[in-house]
Design an enzyme around this catalytic site. Structure first.
Site, PDB file in Angstrom:
ATOM      1  N   SER A 125      -2.737 -11.221   2.190  1.00 52.26           N
ATOM      2  CA  SER A 125      -1.464 -11.853   1.824  1.00 52.26           C
ATOM      3  C   SER A 125      -0.329 -10.857   1.960  1.00 52.26           C
ATOM      4  O   SER A 125      -0.524  -9.652   1.830  1.00 52.26           O
ATOM      5  CB  SER A 125      -1.554 -12.331   0.375  1.00 52.26           C
ATOM      6  N   TYR A 149      -2.817  -9.579  -8.006  1.00 52.22           N
ATOM      7  CA  TYR A 149      -3.302 -10.301  -6.822  1.00 52.22           C
ATOM      8  C   TYR A 149      -3.063  -9.477  -5.554  1.00 52.22           C
ATOM      9  O   TYR A 149      -3.963  -9.279  -4.739  1.00 52.22           O
ATOM     10  CB  TYR A 149      -2.554 -11.636  -6.746  1.00 52.22           C
ATOM     11  N   LYS A 153      -5.856  -7.756  -3.023  1.00 52.48           N
ATOM     12  CA  LYS A 153      -5.878  -8.002  -1.577  1.00 52.48           C
ATOM     13  C   LYS A 153      -5.786  -6.674  -0.807  1.00 52.48           C
ATOM     14  O   LYS A 153      -6.485  -6.477   0.189  1.00 52.48           O
ATOM     15  CB  LYS A 153      -4.717  -8.932  -1.176  1.00 52.48           C
TER      16      LYS A 153
END
Lengths: 325, 325
Positions: A125, A149, A153
């Site tokens: 992402s 998050y 990633k």
């Protein structure tokens, strides 16, 4: 050829499976089976000539992941993740699913050993980047995420490159722009409103816009995302060298430009259903996200983006009509 | 004030403890205890007014790390690592010690909870960077390591920044240049020869040079490394924002320049003890390492480097004389 998809029940996973079924083969090899895995079993339509095994489980459970890899899929798509808002709210769950899940997958592949070296396509992402930014983020800009998050990633990307360098797997991490327009219901992602302000007004519902009209963001359509995945699964990875993470090409648009495109496609009455209601929490998260990229490596590697936002809206309307039919 | 040092038996750890003992306090607070932990218990000299607890264990064992953190040290130095050559040769051991060890430490701190938020100084490495490089690596250049060791350090940096952002710890990761001149024996680090070609000839022994004279590298003295650690333990971390990893300042020198400085300090007879014996494995690893940095953030944050290589050699000679005395 056997294909494993982790996160098969999600919007991108379902579209990917539909595209694989429609094609029936990959690089000239017939697709014989698709193992469609998610936290809840995906209810998938049948697919001519392809066995679809839809199963459910927890990728944070090592034995579960080992059993999936034991089938020796030639291509693995790892799309499963706890979204940004939820990973921020539940620290432990985010690390368990987003980091441990990937680590289990890589370890299961490595421990299979022998000549087994599947292509592993991992959806990363743009949340791996955090402000302050360059005006356009280049391929050599540091990963300094501002969410758990994004951290998870970025760590998965590093693991994927190292396991690839050591010859255990043939990995490609693709950093997806925010996917707009997502069909269905709003989800817990802090980015959910980027789709909401298009999808909900088109469906006759009010949509809340929690950030300023001048916020600029990096987006791609669901169709573009599936195109990225298929290309990542079949491309020649030698050209990537040891840097196996790529920022995908996208469209850099402001909220105002998105709304103007909606007005152009659907009219003022639809646009009037957008209600401005600033949310400091979401504004803070979004302020730490990238706005524009120079996605040169991905473009040179053959990945292609959407060309304009109005086309993205029209494609969404066509998809919804097809779904209703 | 209680201080925990992981990796206390190593060269930098022992020098750090000596410096802390000589000072007796940190930021005006008296140091009452130093918990000196390593895989083998460090045999340390007594220290006036400071209780030194020298213990041994495995940081890959979660309970061991939890017991160390349960003493609630105000400052933690995490220097423990499997070196680059060994982490490359033993994939599982590298991840276990270099990644799981750090993760256990961060989790033990987080789970202590309450108001406990220690300063955690983590020694990272310039091995987080991999070629191709910019001429001078800046503070916004991506981490794309070419070794498992570098990958593990880069992941630890990401974890440290995220745990800091969430308020669980007050972390600073310092990317050490290669430390030259290391005293003692050659170790398994692929960088070991950078010290060997100075230390061994000065001690009357032959040294093997496995790479070309034109190889350029980024180095700092042991004294500079201890200075970095002490500054990282006491600096105002607010200025770092959410990017808690810093490339330390250093000296960019070629092998030829190092040898020329050795000639200047110790004469031709000493230099003649360097034997050139190219090693393709080491050449390949070193070719992936950075050569020069623009370490602006660290310099602005008050970290200071060595000024010239001849001074580093002279300091080493003085240290050896003091050790012999």
């Amino acid at each position: 050829m056997r294909i494993l998809i982790l996160g098969a029940a999600g919007m991108v996973g379902r579209r990917l499976i539909a595209a694989l079924c429609a094609e029936g083969s990959m690089e000239g090899q017939a697709i014989t089976a698709i193992d469609a895995f998610d936290v809840v079993a995906a209810d998938l339509p049948p697919c001519d000539g392809v066995t679809i095994n839809s199963t459910a489980g927890d990728i944070a459970d090592r034995a579960t992941v080992e059993a999936l890899v034991a089938e020796r899929p030639e291509v693995i798509f790892h799309l499963a993740a706890i979204v940004s808002g939820e990973a921020e709210a539940d620290f432990e769950k985010g690390y368990r699913i987003n980091l441990d899940g990937m680590h289990h997958l890589l370890e299961a592949i490595r421990q299979t050993g022998g000549a087994y070296r599947p292509r592993l396509v991992f959806t990363s992402s743009i949340a791996v980047f955090g402000s302050p930014f360059e005006a356009q983020i280049t391929d050599t800009f540091l990963c300094a995420p501002l969410t758990s998050y994004g951290t998870q990633k970025a760590i998965c990307e590093l693991l994927l490159s190292d396991y690839t360098r050591k010859g255990f797997v043939d990995g490609v991490a693709i950093r997806l722009p925010t996917i707009v327009v997502r069909p269905g219901k709003p989800n817990k992602a802090a980015s959910s409103f980027f789709s909401g302000i298009i999808r909900e007004p088109l469906a006759g519902h009010e949509a809340v816009l929690p950030v300023d009209d001048e916020v600029r963001h990096w987006v791609a359509s669901p169709a573009a995302a599936v195109g990225f995945l298929l290309h990542a699964a079949t491309m020649d990875t030698d050209m990537l060298g040891h840097r196996r993470a790529l920022s995908m090409p996208g469209l850099s648009v402001t909220i105002a430009e998105m709304i103007e495109a909606l007005r152009e496609v659907a009219g003022e009455e639809v646009v009037a259903r957008i209600r401005r209601e600033p949310d400091a929490t979401i504004e803070k998260i979004v302020a730490g996200w990238p706005r524009d990229f120079d996605a040169r490596r991905a473009t040179e590697a053959g990945f292609t983006a959407d060309t304009d936002f109005a086309s993205i809206i029209r494609a969404h309307i066509a998809d919804e009509a097809a779904r209703g039919a």
